[in-house]
Write a protein that holds these residues in place. Structure first.
Motif, PDB file in Angstrom:
ATOM      1  N   GLU A  60       0.833  -1.196   0.000  1.00 12.92           N
ATOM      2  CA  GLU A  60       0.000   0.000   0.000  1.00 12.92           C
ATOM      3  C   GLU A  60       0.868   1.247   0.000  1.00 12.92           C
ATOM      4  O   GLU A  60       1.952   1.252   0.557  1.00 12.92           O
ATOM      5  N   ARG A  61       0.352   2.294  -0.623  1.00 17.01           N
ATOM      6  CA  ARG A  61       1.045   3.585  -0.617  1.00 17.01           C
ATOM      7  C   ARG A  61       0.060   4.621  -0.100  1.00 17.01           C
ATOM      8  O   ARG A  61      -1.082   4.690  -0.544  1.00 17.01           O
ATOM      9  N   TYR A  62       0.533   5.417   0.857  1.00 15.91           N
ATOM     10  CA  TYR A  62      -0.288   6.476   1.433  1.00 15.91           C
ATOM     11  C   TYR A  62       0.465   7.788   1.306  1.00 15.91           C
ATOM     12  O   TYR A  62       1.640   7.882   1.660  1.00 15.91           O
ATOM     13  N   GLU A  63      -0.236   8.780   0.797  1.00 13.17           N
ATOM     14  CA  GLU A  63       0.299  10.134   0.742  1.00 13.17           C
ATOM     15  C   GLU A  63      -0.681  11.006   1.499  1.00 13.17           C
ATOM     16  O   GLU A  63      -1.901  10.933   1.280  1.00 13.17           O
ATOM     17  N   TRP A  64      -0.161  11.817   2.394  1.00 14.07           N
ATOM     18  CA  TRP A  64      -1.036  12.559   3.283  1.00 14.07           C
ATOM     19  C   TRP A  64      -0.413  13.890   3.637  1.00 14.07           C
ATOM     20  O   TRP A  64       0.793  13.983   3.825  1.00 14.07           O
ATOM     21  N   TRP A 132      -8.034   3.787  15.371  1.00 17.39           N
ATOM     22  CA  TRP A 132      -6.708   3.439  14.866  1.00 17.39           C
ATOM     23  C   TRP A 132      -6.728   2.188  13.995  1.00 17.39           C
ATOM     24  O   TRP A 132      -5.800   1.955  13.227  1.00 17.39           O
ATOM     25  N   LEU A 133      -7.750   1.361  14.141  1.00 21.10           N
ATOM     26  CA  LEU A 133      -7.895   0.147  13.336  1.00 21.10           C
ATOM     27  C   LEU A 133      -9.310   0.054  12.799  1.00 21.10           C
ATOM     28  O   LEU A 133     -10.258   0.533  13.432  1.00 21.10           O
ATOM     29  N   ASP A 134      -9.434  -0.603  11.654  1.00 26.15           N
ATOM     30  CA  ASP A 134     -10.737  -0.976  11.098  1.00 26.15           C
ATOM     31  C   ASP A 134     -10.754  -2.488  10.943  1.00 26.15           C
ATOM     32  O   ASP A 134      -9.732  -3.078  10.549  1.00 26.15           O
ATOM     33  N   ALA A 135     -11.888  -3.103  11.246  1.00 24.61           N
ATOM     34  CA  ALA A 135     -12.084  -4.509  10.933  1.00 24.61           C
ATOM     35  C   ALA A 135     -12.491  -4.544   9.461  1.00 24.61           C
ATOM     36  O   ALA A 135     -13.551  -4.044   9.099  1.00 24.61           O
ATOM     37  N   VAL A 136     -11.631  -5.097   8.604  1.00 21.79           N
ATOM     38  CA  VAL A 136     -11.878  -5.047   7.163  1.00 21.79           C
ATOM     39  C   VAL A 136     -12.376  -6.373   6.604  1.00 21.79           C
ATOM     40  O   VAL A 136     -12.673  -6.463   5.416  1.00 21.79           O
ATOM     41  N   GLY A 137     -12.454  -7.339   7.427  1.00 20.61           N
ATOM     42  CA  GLY A 137     -12.932  -8.654   7.022  1.00 20.61           C
ATOM     43  C   GLY A 137     -13.001  -9.521   8.255  1.00 20.61           C
ATOM     44  O   GLY A 137     -12.646  -9.084   9.354  1.00 20.61           O
ATOM     45  N   ARG A 138     -13.423 -10.726   8.081  1.00 19.54           N
ATOM     46  CA  ARG A 138     -13.531 -11.625   9.229  1.00 19.54           C
ATOM     47  C   ARG A 138     -12.145 -11.887   9.818  1.00 19.54           C
ATOM     48  O   ARG A 138     -11.299 -12.538   9.204  1.00 19.54           O
ATOM     49  N   GLY A 139     -11.913 -11.332  11.006  1.00 20.02           N
ATOM     50  CA  GLY A 139     -10.642 -11.532  11.695  1.00 20.02           C
ATOM     51  C   GLY A 139      -9.465 -10.830  11.047  1.00 20.02           C
ATOM     52  O   GLY A 139      -8.324 -11.221  11.280  1.00 20.02           O
ATOM     53  N   THR A 140      -9.715  -9.805  10.249  1.00 18.31           N
ATOM     54  CA  THR A 140      -8.645  -9.078   9.567  1.00 18.31           C
ATOM     55  C   THR A 140      -8.777  -7.597   9.869  1.00 18.31           C
ATOM     56  O   THR A 140      -9.881  -7.042   9.860  1.00 18.31           O
ATOM     57  N   TYR A 141      -7.648  -6.961  10.123  1.00 11.97           N
ATOM     58  CA  TYR A 141      -7.640  -5.548  10.521  1.00 11.97           C
ATOM     59  C   TYR A 141      -6.705  -4.742   9.637  1.00 11.97           C
ATOM     60  O   TYR A 141      -5.749  -5.272   9.074  1.00 11.97           O
ATOM     61  N   ALA A 142      -6.989  -3.443   9.537  1.00 13.81           N
ATOM     62  CA  ALA A 142      -6.142  -2.508   8.799  1.00 13.81           C
ATOM     63  C   ALA A 142      -6.180  -1.156   9.499  1.00 13.81           C
ATOM     64  O   ALA A 142      -7.187  -0.796  10.122  1.00 13.81           O
ATOM     65  N   VAL A 143      -5.090  -0.424   9.395  1.00 17.43           N
ATOM     66  CA  VAL A 143      -5.073   0.960   9.859  1.00 17.43           C
ATOM     67  C   VAL A 143      -5.758   1.772   8.774  1.00 17.43           C
ATOM     68  O   VAL A 143      -5.397   1.657   7.595  1.00 17.43           O
ATOM     69  N   PRO A 144      -6.778   2.571   9.117  1.00 17.79           N
ATOM     70  CA  PRO A 144      -7.433   3.391   8.096  1.00 17.79           C
ATOM     71  C   PRO A 144      -6.422   4.274   7.374  1.00 17.79           C
ATOM     72  O   PRO A 144      -5.498   4.819   7.998  1.00 17.79           O
ATOM     73  N   ALA A 146      -6.408   7.241   6.270  1.00 20.63           N
ATOM     74  CA  ALA A 146      -6.271   8.605   6.777  1.00 20.63           C
ATOM     75  C   ALA A 146      -5.519   8.659   8.103  1.00 20.63           C
ATOM     76  O   ALA A 146      -5.172   9.744   8.570  1.00 20.63           O
ATOM     77  N   ARG A 147      -5.264   7.508   8.700  1.00 21.34           N
ATOM     78  CA  ARG A 147      -4.552   7.467   9.981  1.00 21.34           C
ATOM     79  C   ARG A 147      -3.097   7.023   9.854  1.00 21.34           C
ATOM     80  O   ARG A 147      -2.336   7.121  10.805  1.00 21.34           O
TER      81      ARG A 147
END
Length: 161
Positions: A60-64, A132-144, A146-147
């Motif tokens: 992933e690439r994030y520019e902010w 600080w985290l989102d549940a993005v699937g069953r048992g899977t997490y990601a940092v949003p 924008a964070r």
């Protein structure tokens, strides 16, 4: 004052002047290009800026880029930030966030080396509720997205480098 003390004093003054000259040179140096840009656009206001371009190990690439008026931050209700900062104030939760940013996102991967699954879910819930985290699937997490940069900026300014 004797000759030796004068000589020592002159050397100390010269060292201080040289250090000051070095600081002035760095202030004018290209290293402060972002600061110059903020000053040019701030209309004389006190402004904070955090920005980044981050490539994570998962691809992933994030520019902010975000700015805030310093006076607004100083006048704000501090209780607004308590939940977000409290969620980060635990070494296990910080470790979980870093694991997620490094690409380990499933409960199984995140739970490695941790105590019980109850403890893991407690920490994951704290991080999710604080944004600080989102549940993005069953048992899977990601940092949003924008964070990501604000989180890394906060960790870097806290000394994690």
């Amino acid at each position: 004052m004797d000759e030796e003390r004068w000589s020592l004093l002159e050397k100390r003054i010269a060292a201080l002047e040289a250090a000051r000259a070095d600081t002035a040179a760095v202030t004018d140096h290209e290293a402060f290009w972002a600061l110059r840009g903020v000053k040019e656009r701030s209309d004389g206001r006190s402004v904070l800026l955090w920005t980044g371009a981050v490539d994570l190990p998962g691809g992933e690439r994030y520019e902010w880029q975000e700015a805030a008026d310093a006076a607004s931050v100083l006048d704000a209700d501090p209780t607004v930030a308590v939940a977000a900062l409290s969620a980060l104030a635990h070494p296990v939760r910080l470790g979980l966030l870093l694991k997620v940013l490094q690409g380990r996102r499933t409960v199984t991967e995140l739970g490695e080396g941790l105590g019980t699954s109850g403890q893991l879910y407690h920490h994951l819930r704290q991080l999710t509720e604080a944004g600080w985290l989102d549940a993005v699937g069953r048992g899977t997490y990601a940092v949003p997205g924008a964070r990501v940069v604000p989180l890394l900026t906060l960790l870097a300014t806290a000394g994690l480098r």
